[in-house]
Scaffold this motif. Structure first.
Motif, PDB file in Angstrom:
ATOM      1  N   LEU A  33      99.517  45.345 111.429  1.00 55.20           N
ATOM      2  CA  LEU A  33      98.657  46.462 111.053  1.00 55.20           C
ATOM      3  C   LEU A  33      97.196  46.067 111.194  1.00 55.20           C
ATOM      4  CD1 LEU A  33     100.358  47.823 107.798  1.00 55.20           C
ATOM      5  CD2 LEU A  33     100.851  48.418 110.176  1.00 55.20           C
ATOM      6  N   THR A  34      96.348  47.024 111.563  1.00 64.37           N
ATOM      7  CA  THR A  34      94.921  46.724 111.703  1.00 64.37           C
ATOM      8  C   THR A  34      94.300  46.375 110.352  1.00 64.37           C
ATOM      9  OG1 THR A  34      94.450  49.089 111.556  1.00 64.37           O
ATOM     10  CG2 THR A  34      94.617  48.146 113.771  1.00 64.37           C
ATOM     11  N   ASN A  35      94.839  46.949 109.292  1.00 64.39           N
ATOM     12  CA  ASN A  35      94.350  46.668 107.933  1.00 64.39           C
ATOM     13  C   ASN A  35      95.372  45.862 107.141  1.00 64.39           C
ATOM     14  OD1 ASN A  35      96.258  48.716 107.770  1.00 64.39           O
ATOM     15  ND2 ASN A  35      95.317  49.640 105.957  1.00 64.39           N
ATOM     16  N   ALA A  36      95.999  44.892 107.812  1.00 61.76           N
ATOM     17  CA  ALA A  36      97.124  44.168 107.215  1.00 61.76           C
ATOM     18  C   ALA A  36      96.744  43.513 105.888  1.00 61.76           C
ATOM     19  CB  ALA A  36      97.649  43.121 108.186  1.00 61.76           C
ATOM     20  N   ARG A  37      95.568  42.867 105.825  1.00 56.47           N
ATOM     21  CA  ARG A  37      95.203  42.175 104.597  1.00 56.47           C
ATOM     22  C   ARG A  37      95.057  43.159 103.440  1.00 56.47           C
ATOM     23  NH1 ARG A  37      89.609  38.898 103.575  1.00 56.47           N
ATOM     24  NH2 ARG A  37      90.281  37.667 105.371  1.00 56.47           N
ATOM     25  N   GLU A  38      94.335  44.231 103.643  1.00 54.77           N
ATOM     26  CA  GLU A  38      94.112  45.217 102.577  1.00 54.77           C
ATOM     27  C   GLU A  38      95.426  45.837 102.121  1.00 54.77           C
ATOM     28  OE1 GLU A  38      92.516  45.079 105.458  1.00 54.77           O
ATOM     29  OE2 GLU A  38      90.484  44.494 104.833  1.00 54.77           O
ATOM     30  N   GLU A  39      96.270  46.175 103.085  1.00 53.74           N
ATOM     31  CA  GLU A  39      97.568  46.780 102.758  1.00 53.74           C
ATOM     32  C   GLU A  39      98.436  45.802 101.978  1.00 53.74           C
ATOM     33  OE1 GLU A  39     100.327  49.816 102.523  1.00 53.74           O
ATOM     34  OE2 GLU A  39      98.295  49.939 103.360  1.00 53.74           O
ATOM     35  N   ALA A  40      98.440  44.544 102.414  1.00 55.08           N
ATOM     36  CA  ALA A  40      99.260  43.530 101.750  1.00 55.08           C
ATOM     37  C   ALA A  40      98.787  43.282 100.323  1.00 55.08           C
ATOM     38  CB  ALA A  40      99.232  42.235 102.560  1.00 55.08           C
ATOM     39  N   VAL A  41      97.492  43.251 100.112  1.00 55.23           N
ATOM     40  CA  VAL A  41      96.950  43.027  98.771  1.00 55.23           C
ATOM     41  C   VAL A  41      97.340  44.169  97.832  1.00 55.23           C
ATOM     42  CG1 VAL A  41      94.796  43.001  97.429  1.00 55.23           C
ATOM     43  CG2 VAL A  41      95.049  41.510  99.428  1.00 55.23           C
ATOM     44  N   GLU A  42      97.228  45.403  98.316  1.00 56.27           N
ATOM     45  CA  GLU A  42      97.619  46.561  97.504  1.00 56.27           C
ATOM     46  C   GLU A  42      99.092  46.480  97.130  1.00 56.27           C
ATOM     47  OE1 GLU A  42      96.682  50.409  99.060  1.00 56.27           O
ATOM     48  OE2 GLU A  42      94.645  49.815  99.638  1.00 56.27           O
ATOM     49  N   ARG A  43      99.909  46.155  98.115  1.00 57.09           N
ATOM     50  CA  ARG A  43     101.351  46.084  97.875  1.00 57.09           C
ATOM     51  C   ARG A  43     101.698  44.926  96.943  1.00 57.09           C
ATOM     52  NH1 ARG A  43     104.862  48.940 101.715  1.00 57.09           N
ATOM     53  NH2 ARG A  43     103.544  50.463 102.783  1.00 57.09           N
ATOM     54  N   ALA A  44     101.005  43.814  97.085  1.00 56.43           N
ATOM     55  CA  ALA A  44     101.257  42.667  96.212  1.00 56.43           C
ATOM     56  C   ALA A  44     101.088  43.063  94.748  1.00 56.43           C
ATOM     57  CB  ALA A  44     100.312  41.522  96.564  1.00 56.43           C
ATOM     58  N   LYS A  45     100.031  43.783  94.450  1.00 57.69           N
ATOM     59  CA  LYS A  45      99.762  44.189  93.066  1.00 57.69           C
ATOM     60  C   LYS A  45     100.838  45.144  92.551  1.00 57.69           C
ATOM     61  CE  LYS A  45      94.797  43.479  93.537  1.00 57.69           C
ATOM     62  NZ  LYS A  45      93.455  44.104  93.713  1.00 57.69           N
ATOM     63  N   LEU A  46     101.253  46.069  93.401  1.00 58.98           N
ATOM     64  CA  LEU A  46     102.294  47.024  93.003  1.00 58.98           C
ATOM     65  C   LEU A  46     103.633  46.319  92.784  1.00 58.98           C
ATOM     66  CD1 LEU A  46     101.539  50.026  95.392  1.00 58.98           C
ATOM     67  CD2 LEU A  46     101.314  50.026  92.902  1.00 58.98           C
ATOM     68  N   TYR A  47     103.971  45.401  93.677  1.00 62.56           N
ATOM     69  CA  TYR A  47     105.273  44.739  93.590  1.00 62.56           C
ATOM     70  C   TYR A  47     105.334  43.803  92.387  1.00 62.56           C
ATOM     71  CZ  TYR A  47     105.624  46.444  98.442  1.00 62.56           C
ATOM     72  OH  TYR A  47     105.635  47.232  99.574  1.00 62.56           O
ATOM     73  N   GLU A  48     104.214  43.188  92.057  1.00 64.30           N
ATOM     74  CA  GLU A  48     104.187  42.354  90.860  1.00 64.30           C
ATOM     75  C   GLU A  48     104.458  43.205  89.620  1.00 64.30           C
ATOM     76  OE1 GLU A  48     101.445  39.070  88.486  1.00 64.30           O
ATOM     77  OE2 GLU A  48     100.658  40.017  90.302  1.00 64.30           O
ATOM     78  N   LYS A  49     103.824  44.360  89.531  1.00 65.96           N
ATOM     79  CA  LYS A  49     104.045  45.259  88.390  1.00 65.96           C
ATOM     80  C   LYS A  49     105.491  45.744  88.326  1.00 65.96           C
ATOM     81  CE  LYS A  49      99.315  47.069  88.066  1.00 65.96           C
ATOM     82  NZ  LYS A  49      98.450  48.255  88.263  1.00 65.96           N
ATOM     83  N   ALA A  50     106.128  45.856  89.502  1.00 63.93           N
ATOM     84  CA  ALA A  50     107.496  46.359  89.562  1.00 63.93           C
ATOM     85  C   ALA A  50     108.535  45.294  89.226  1.00 63.93           C
ATOM     86  CB  ALA A  50     107.779  46.938  90.947  1.00 63.93           C
ATOM     87  N   GLY A  51     108.097  44.051  89.007  1.00 67.68           N
ATOM     88  CA  GLY A  51     109.038  43.022  88.562  1.00 67.68           C
ATOM     89  C   GLY A  51     109.433  41.980  89.583  1.00 67.68           C
ATOM     90  N   ALA A  52     108.743  41.922  90.725  1.00 65.19           N
ATOM     91  CA  ALA A  52     109.059  40.893  91.723  1.00 65.19           C
ATOM     92  C   ALA A  52     108.867  39.499  91.141  1.00 65.19           C
ATOM     93  CB  ALA A  52     108.177  41.071  92.955  1.00 65.19           C
ATOM     94  N   GLY A  53     109.658  38.532  91.634  1.00 65.12           N
ATOM     95  CA  GLY A  53     109.510  37.150  91.203  1.00 65.12           C
ATOM     96  C   GLY A  53     108.619  36.355  92.133  1.00 65.12           C
ATOM     97  N   GLY A  54     108.552  36.780  93.397  1.00 65.42           N
ATOM     98  CA  GLY A  54     107.724  36.131  94.407  1.00 65.42           C
ATOM     99  C   GLY A  54     107.403  37.127  95.502  1.00 65.42           C
ATOM    100  N   LEU A  55     106.436  36.778  96.361  1.00 66.63           N
ATOM    101  CA  LEU A  55     106.009  37.667  97.440  1.00 66.63           C
ATOM    102  C   LEU A  55     105.993  36.896  98.757  1.00 66.63           C
ATOM    103  CD1 LEU A  55     103.027  39.391  95.610  1.00 66.63           C
ATOM    104  CD2 LEU A  55     105.270  40.400  96.056  1.00 66.63           C
ATOM    105  N   PHE A  56     106.559  37.505  99.782  1.00 64.85           N
ATOM    106  CA  PHE A  56     106.738  36.869 101.086  1.00 64.85           C
ATOM    107  C   PHE A  56     105.979  37.672 102.136  1.00 64.85           C
ATOM    108  CE2 PHE A  56     110.189  36.046 104.547  1.00 64.85           C
ATOM    109  CZ  PHE A  56     109.368  35.134 105.176  1.00 64.85           C
ATOM    110  N   PHE A  57     105.108  36.986 102.895  1.00 58.60           N
ATOM    111  CA  PHE A  57     104.297  37.645 103.915  1.00 58.60           C
ATOM    112  C   PHE A  57     104.528  36.987 105.271  1.00 58.60           C
ATOM    113  CE2 PHE A  57     102.140  38.134  99.856  1.00 58.60           C
ATOM    114  CZ  PHE A  57     101.915  39.512  99.817  1.00 58.60           C
TER     115      PHE A  57
END
Length: 253
Positions: A155-179
Motif C-alpha cells: 500500500l502507498t500508505n502502508a505505515r499509516e495503515e499498519a499503525v492504525e490497525r496495530a492500535k485497533l488489534y491491540e484493543k481487540a485482544g491480540a497477543g502479538g502483531l505480524f507485519f
C-alpha cells in the motif's frame, strides 16, 4: 504466562522456524530452535493446493497433528483468515488446534478471493474481539498473533495503515502483531512505538540483521514459506542434473 508467550519478551527476537511437515519440524528441533510455526503456503503446496484457504481445514488439522506428535517444540499454526467469516467457527477451529497441543495461531487481516485484499479494519477488529473474548470465556490459552498485510500488499500508505490497525488489534485482544514484508528501519521503529504488543517481522532479502532488529524492538522473526521454496529449488536442480547427466551421482554428492 506460557513459555511461548515468554519467548516474545526476550532480549533477542524469537527466531521461528517455519515448517510444513513432521520431518521439517524435527529438523528445526535438531537445529536448536526454541519454537516452530507452520507456513500455510508451504503446507498447501505439499498437499497440492494453492495458498489462500484452498486447502480444507481438516487437511491442515491432519498435518498439524502429525507435526505435534513428531516434535515437542511449541507450535504456532498459520490459519490464514480463520477458514471462515464467522467468529464462532473460527473459535472452533482454534479450539481444535489447541486440543492438539498448539500454543499459538496466526490470523491475517486480508483474504484471497480473486486477489488478496485487506479486510475493513473496524469489521476485522470486531471479529477479532469476538474471537479473543470467546477464547477467554472457554479458558483456551492460545497466543493470537495478528498478521497485518499493509506492507505485503505494498500500500502507498502502508505505515499509516499498519499503525492504525496495530492500535485497533491491540484493543481487540491480540497477543502479538505480524507485519510481513516490512523492511525499512523507520517503518519498523514506528510500528514498535505504536503498540505495547510484541512485533513480528518476516525474512526478506533486505530485512535488517537480527541484532539491528533487536535494537529496533522486534520480538519475533518468521521465515514464511521461503525455506520450503529453497528446498524445492534444490530438489528441482538435483532432479534436472540426474536427467541431463544420465547419472544418479548428484544424489550422493
Amino acid at each position: 504466562m506460557s513459555n511461548f508467550e515468554t519467548f516474545h519478551q526476550q532480549t533477542q527476537p524469537l527466531l521461528l522456524a517455519n515448517v510444513w511437515d513432521a520431518e521439517s519440524a524435527k529438523l528445526a528441533k535438531l537445529a536448536g530452535y526454541q519454537a516452530i510455526g507452520t507456513s500455510s503456503a508451504a503446507i498447501a503446496s505439499v498437499l497440492g493446493y494453492e495458498d489462500g484457504e484452498k486447502m480444507p481445514f481438516e487437511e491442515l488439522l491432519f498435518m498439524v497433528k502429525r507435526i505435534v506428535e513428531s516434535c515437542p517444540l511449541p507450535l504456532s499454526v498459520d490459519i490464514e483468515s480463520g477458514y471462515s467469516n464467522d467468529s464462532k467457527k473460527i473459535v472452533r477451529h482454534i479450539q481444535q488446534l489447541a486440543e492438539l497441543g498448539v500454543v499459538g495461531v496466526n490470523i491475517e487481516d486480508s483474504k484471497v478471493e480473486k486477489t488478496r485484499r485487506l479486510a475493513d479494519k473496524c469489521a476485522f477488529s470486531e471479529v477479532l474481539k469476538e474471537i479473543t473474548d470467546e477464547l477467554k470465556r472457554r479458558s483456551t490459552s492460545v497466543f493470537i498473533n495478528v498478521r497485518c498485510d499493509a506492507f505485503l500488499l505494498n500500500l502507498t500508505n502502508a505505515r499509516e495503515e499498519a499503525v492504525e490497525r496495530a492500535k485497533l488489534y491491540e484493543k481487540a485482544g491480540a497477543g502479538g502483531l505480524f507485519f510481513p514484508c516490512v523492511t525499512a528501519k523507520a517503518d519498523i521503529a514506528e510500528l514498535v512505538k505504536s503498540t505495547t504488543l510484541p512485533i513480528n517481522v518476516m525474512a526478506m532479502p533486505d530485512l535488517p540483521d537480527t541484532n539491528s532488529l533487536s535494537l529496533l524492538g522486534v520480538k519475533r522473526i518468521s521465515m514464511g514459506n521461503f525455506a520450503h521454496i529453497l528446498v524445492n529449488q534444490q530438489l528441482e536442480s538435483t532432479l534436472k542434473e540426474i536427467r541431463e547427466q544420465g547419472s544418479c551421482d548428484s544424489l550422493f554428492a
